[in-house]
Design a protein around this motif. Structure first.
Motif, mmCIF file in Angstrom:
data_model
loop_
_atom_site.group_PDB
_atom_site.id
_atom_site.type_symbol
_atom_site.label_atom_id
_atom_site.label_comp_id
_atom_site.label_asym_id
_atom_site.label_seq_id
_atom_site.Cartn_x
_atom_site.Cartn_y
_atom_site.Cartn_z
ATOM 1 N N SER A 49 -3.869 9.046 -0.716
ATOM 2 C CA SER A 49 -2.449 9.186 -1.027
ATOM 3 C C SER A 49 -1.735 7.874 -0.736
ATOM 4 O O SER A 49 -2.275 6.992 -0.055
ATOM 5 N N SER A 50 -0.518 7.752 -1.249
ATOM 6 C CA SER A 50 0.247 6.528 -1.014
ATOM 7 C C SER A 50 0.524 6.335 0.480
ATOM 8 O O SER A 50 0.509 5.211 0.974
ATOM 9 N N ASP A 51 0.725 7.418 1.214
ATOM 10 C CA ASP A 51 0.942 7.321 2.659
ATOM 11 C C ASP A 51 -0.306 6.800 3.365
ATOM 12 O O ASP A 51 -0.233 5.943 4.246
ATOM 13 N N GLN A 52 -1.474 7.309 2.981
ATOM 14 C CA GLN A 52 -2.726 6.873 3.596
ATOM 15 C C GLN A 52 -3.006 5.408 3.282
ATOM 16 O O GLN A 52 -3.449 4.654 4.151
ATOM 17 N N ILE A 53 -2.731 4.996 2.039
ATOM 18 C CA ILE A 53 -2.970 3.604 1.649
ATOM 19 C C ILE A 53 -2.054 2.677 2.418
ATOM 20 O O ILE A 53 -2.494 1.653 2.953
ATOM 21 N N ALA A 54 -0.776 3.021 2.517
ATOM 22 C CA ALA A 54 0.179 2.181 3.244
ATOM 23 C C ALA A 54 -0.234 2.041 4.704
ATOM 24 O O ALA A 54 -0.183 0.950 5.276
ATOM 25 N N GLU A 55 -0.685 3.127 5.290
ATOM 26 C CA GLU A 55 -1.125 3.087 6.685
ATOM 27 C C GLU A 55 -2.387 2.244 6.845
ATOM 28 O O GLU A 55 -2.506 1.446 7.769
ATOM 29 N N GLU A 56 -3.334 2.406 5.936
ATOM 30 C CA GLU A 56 -4.601 1.679 6.054
ATOM 31 C C GLU A 56 -4.435 0.184 5.818
ATOM 32 O O GLU A 56 -5.078 -0.621 6.479
ATOM 33 N N LEU A 57 -3.571 -0.200 4.866
ATOM 34 C CA LEU A 57 -3.339 -1.622 4.639
ATOM 35 C C LEU A 57 -2.611 -2.243 5.830
ATOM 36 O O LEU A 57 -2.815 -3.404 6.132
ATOM 37 N N GLY A 58 -1.755 -1.462 6.475
ATOM 38 C CA GLY A 58 -1.166 -1.844 7.751
ATOM 39 C C GLY A 58 -0.360 -3.133 7.783
ATOM 40 O O GLY A 58 -0.294 -3.785 8.808
ATOM 41 N N ASP A 59 0.276 -3.504 6.680
ATOM 42 C CA ASP A 59 1.076 -4.731 6.707
ATOM 43 C C ASP A 59 2.559 -4.442 6.509
ATOM 44 O O ASP A 59 3.293 -5.250 5.960
ATOM 45 N N GLY A 60 3.004 -3.262 6.957
ATOM 46 C CA GLY A 60 4.407 -2.894 6.842
ATOM 47 C C GLY A 60 4.763 -2.403 5.446
ATOM 48 O O GLY A 60 5.930 -2.295 5.103
ATOM 49 N N LEU A 61 3.762 -2.104 4.669
ATOM 50 C CA LEU A 61 3.947 -1.644 3.296
ATOM 51 C C LEU A 61 4.524 -0.234 3.293
ATOM 52 O O LEU A 61 4.101 0.622 4.069
ATOM 53 N N HIS A 62 5.494 0.005 2.434
ATOM 54 C CA HIS A 62 6.088 1.335 2.319
ATOM 55 C C HIS A 62 5.318 2.128 1.264
ATOM 56 O O HIS A 62 4.921 1.576 0.237
ATOM 57 N N PRO A 63 5.066 3.426 1.493
ATOM 58 C CA PRO A 63 4.339 4.233 0.516
ATOM 59 C C PRO A 63 4.967 4.221 -0.873
ATOM 60 O O PRO A 63 4.274 4.317 -1.874
ATOM 61 N N ALA A 64 6.301 4.077 -0.935
ATOM 62 C CA ALA A 64 6.973 4.031 -2.238
ATOM 63 C C ALA A 64 6.531 2.801 -3.034
ATOM 64 O O ALA A 64 6.475 2.839 -4.268
ATOM 65 N N PHE A 65 6.207 1.703 -2.344
ATOM 66 C CA PHE A 65 5.745 0.504 -3.047
ATOM 67 C C PHE A 65 4.369 0.741 -3.667
ATOM 68 O O PHE A 65 4.079 0.252 -4.754
ATOM 69 N N VAL A 66 3.538 1.515 -2.989
ATOM 70 C CA VAL A 66 2.228 1.867 -3.544
ATOM 71 C C VAL A 66 2.434 2.656 -4.834
ATOM 72 O O VAL A 66 1.801 2.380 -5.857
ATOM 73 N N ARG A 67 3.350 3.611 -4.811
ATOM 74 C CA ARG A 67 3.629 4.398 -6.010
ATOM 75 C C ARG A 67 4.220 3.525 -7.114
ATOM 76 O O ARG A 67 3.921 3.719 -8.297
#
Length: 119
Positions: free
Chosen positions: A40-58
């Motif tokens: 999910s976008s939340d899991q990806i944002a957490e795993e990348l761990g560079d302050g990325l917001h899940p909305a940016f993944v989407r």
């Protein structure tokens, strides 16, 4: 985002060692890889761990033409399991993915995990 020092494996030096590109092609590749794993976008944002917001993944998914409904889970199987799956699916005129989807759907819907796995 530019900095002077690499902190993650996906960071890349640009202009010699003048700048460090934090959102490089390697970073985008990692995001795409995690997307392909069905995260999910939340899991990806957490795993990348560079302050990325899940909305940016989407947003990236939208720019790349990826619809979340098209994202599939990866199921690791041995070679023998894959050959058997292919044989059983072909016997019914299905793709291996559709065969697995149907089996999983019935198991989920009817609560058959224990009956199938034996636990």
């Amino acid at each position: 985002m530019l900095a002077l020092e690499k902190t993650r494996p996906t960071d890349r030096y640009r202009g010699g060692i003048q700048f460090v590109d934090k959102r490089s092609n390697a970073w985008a590749g990692r995001l795409g890889y995690l997307t392909g794993l069905g995260r999910s976008s939340d899991q990806i944002a957490e795993e990348l761990g560079d302050g990325l917001h899940p909305a940016f993944v989407r947003t990236c998914w939208g720019r790349w033409g990826i619809r979340p409904a098209e994202i599939h889970a990866v199921v690791p199987l041995t070679r023998l399991e894959r050959v058997t799956l292919l044989w059983r699916a072909e016997k019914l005129g299905l793709t291996p993915e559709e065969w697995l989807r149907q089996v999983a759907s019935v198991a989920i819907r009817d609560g058959l995990y224990e009956a199938i796995v034996g636990r």
